[in-house]
Design a protein around this motif. Sequence first.
Motif, PDB file in Angstrom:
ATOM      1  N   ILE A 199     -76.033  62.648  -0.221  1.00  0.00           N
ATOM      2  CA  ILE A 199     -76.505  62.999   1.106  1.00  0.00           C
ATOM      3  C   ILE A 199     -77.829  63.771   1.014  1.00  0.00           C
ATOM      4  CG2 ILE A 199     -75.365  65.227   1.511  1.00  0.00           C
ATOM      5  CD1 ILE A 199     -74.997  62.372   3.910  1.00  0.00           C
TER       6      ILE A 199
ATOM      7  N   GLU B 288     -76.846  56.919   5.892  1.00  0.00           N
ATOM      8  CA  GLU B 288     -75.875  58.004   6.041  1.00  0.00           C
ATOM      9  C   GLU B 288     -74.521  57.480   6.483  1.00  0.00           C
ATOM     10  OE1 GLU B 288     -76.412  61.642   7.857  1.00  0.00           O
ATOM     11  OE2 GLU B 288     -78.310  62.136   6.878  1.00  0.00           O
TER      12      GLU B 288
ATOM     13  N   VAL C  76     -72.382  56.236   3.522  1.00  0.00           N
ATOM     14  CA  VAL C  76     -71.833  57.145   2.511  1.00  0.00           C
ATOM     15  C   VAL C  76     -70.338  57.276   2.764  1.00  0.00           C
ATOM     16  CG1 VAL C  76     -71.956  59.462   1.550  1.00  0.00           C
ATOM     17  CG2 VAL C  76     -74.002  58.391   2.416  1.00  0.00           C
TER      18      VAL C  76
ATOM     19  N   LYS D  24     -68.693  63.271   3.250  1.00  0.00           N
ATOM     20  CA  LYS D  24     -70.060  62.969   2.828  1.00  0.00           C
ATOM     21  C   LYS D  24     -70.683  63.990   1.880  1.00  0.00           C
ATOM     22  CE  LYS D  24     -71.087  60.435   6.899  1.00  0.00           C
ATOM     23  NZ  LYS D  24     -72.008  59.994   7.851  1.00  0.00           N
ATOM     24  N   SER D  25     -70.515  65.257   2.231  1.00  0.00           N
ATOM     25  CA  SER D  25     -71.281  66.234   1.457  1.00  0.00           C
ATOM     26  C   SER D  25     -70.777  66.389   0.029  1.00  0.00           C
ATOM     27  CB  SER D  25     -71.284  67.578   2.177  1.00  0.00           C
ATOM     28  OG  SER D  25     -70.121  67.703   2.932  1.00  0.00           O
TER      29      SER D  25
END
Lengths: 313, 213
Positions: B28, B77, B80, B84-85
Amino acid sequence: MLTLILETVSQFLFVLLSAPLFAGIFGKFKARIESRKGPSIFQPYYDIIKLLKKETLVPSGSSILFRYVPYAAFGVYCLIALIIPVLLPVPIIFTASADFLGGAILFSLAAFLKMAAAMDSGSNIAAMGVSRLASFNFLGEGALITVFIAVSLITATDNPYTTNAYLVSNPSANITLVHVFATLAFFMIFLYETGKIPLESAGLQELGMIDESLNYEYSGRLLAMNKWSGYIKQYLLGSVLLNVFLIPWGLYSTYPYFLLDIPVMFGKWLLLIFIVMVIETTLAKVRLFKILDYLAVAFTFSILFLLLSEVMH
Amino acid sequence: MNYESIVFLLSASILISAFYVQGQRYIISMIRGQLVQSLLIAGTTFLLSYLNHSIDLLILGLLLLFLRGVLITYLLETKVPRRKSYVFEEGVNVPYLFLVDLIFIVVAVFIIYSIIFSSLVPVSQPGTSSTLLFPLLLFFQGLFLITSRRSTFSQIIGYVEEENSLVLFAIFLLPVPIVIEASVFLDVLALVVISSVITVEKFSHERMEELRG
């Protein structure tokens, strides 16, 4: 000639005697921020005096290297104190003996000597510290040397006094991209070399210690010398950062006004201590193997802007 | 005001953003690094369009802003995987990557730039052939990002970075017809759409996997 001798002596003595004080001020301020009373700002002096009076123990099996390197490293730092503008903006007697690059290489020489002596002690902890230092220093010292070359390219000379004078007379040169990023890279190296918190946490029980472990087997007078040279090293690197990179202004050169440089340097150092303090008290220590990432960034900055300054010319 | 140094500053920031992308483990962050890079290039384009009074460059800047800044970032994005992070790529050795990247840059500067590029004269900014160095460095970084990573996302971002460098080169050297720029954009867009289909199927690419029948 008399003025020159006076200038040389005052710079030398100032570096030698005031270096522990800045470490003391730093310790005190940090303690206050952490809501502790903290040691006196003269604590480093008390430490050195106490250690000088103590008995010196030498590990069995260590050679002459272990016993004399603290003095040699101290001598190297004293020599650096005479060749770079750490108090006066004009050349003094020994200035001609080396340039910027010479200064950087002398820093590396002192680091090498200390590592060799620590290895000579035969201690496991010291050997661990040396292996850490060796694996980090290949980037750290490399970046230090490249930063010095990058900043010397701004004036096309390798003389720090010329660089200082040029930056004072051309204020716009202080905000050129090359200079800004050389400053940034040098500041990163300063934090690493002086063992500040995001990279190294000082103290003898720390798992993450790097530089401290070199002193592990030292005691008495030898430890005092090592500690003192540590303070001088911090003062030298910080003063180069202040006088050549960050704030080149404000230094006087003519007799007797050069004595005003002493309060000026105190003021500049208080600013630097404040900046470092903010970093130390807000960031957490990074994991040991992450230090290489940090140094790689500093090295990348220095090389990148070395190349760019060459191309832009 | 000295516009030349602003362009120089923007170009250097683009270069630093490329290093940032190169040194990231988290997908990300890489995508957002690419976003910053595209926005910086869009900013450079707007500045040059103002300096040269060129409507082509203005349209180009708007295209960059919407296609790269919004659309590609959004597409990447959304692809992903969940949480996500926390999605990251293993085996990213930052010092090694940076050192090899620097070697690429030294090669770019000393061989290609000093032999070929230094004699070119940019139309949009006369007398500053040195800014042409930045697209070249960016191109090498994109190339290196593709070769050094296994995850599909990194490789797409590397490709976007290469295209970014082409756009930067084009706007520095001479304002090219907008049709060519538009085709480059469609190319990138199509690639991102196709590769976003691939990423659903496969997150990373092992070395010899693609060659098996």
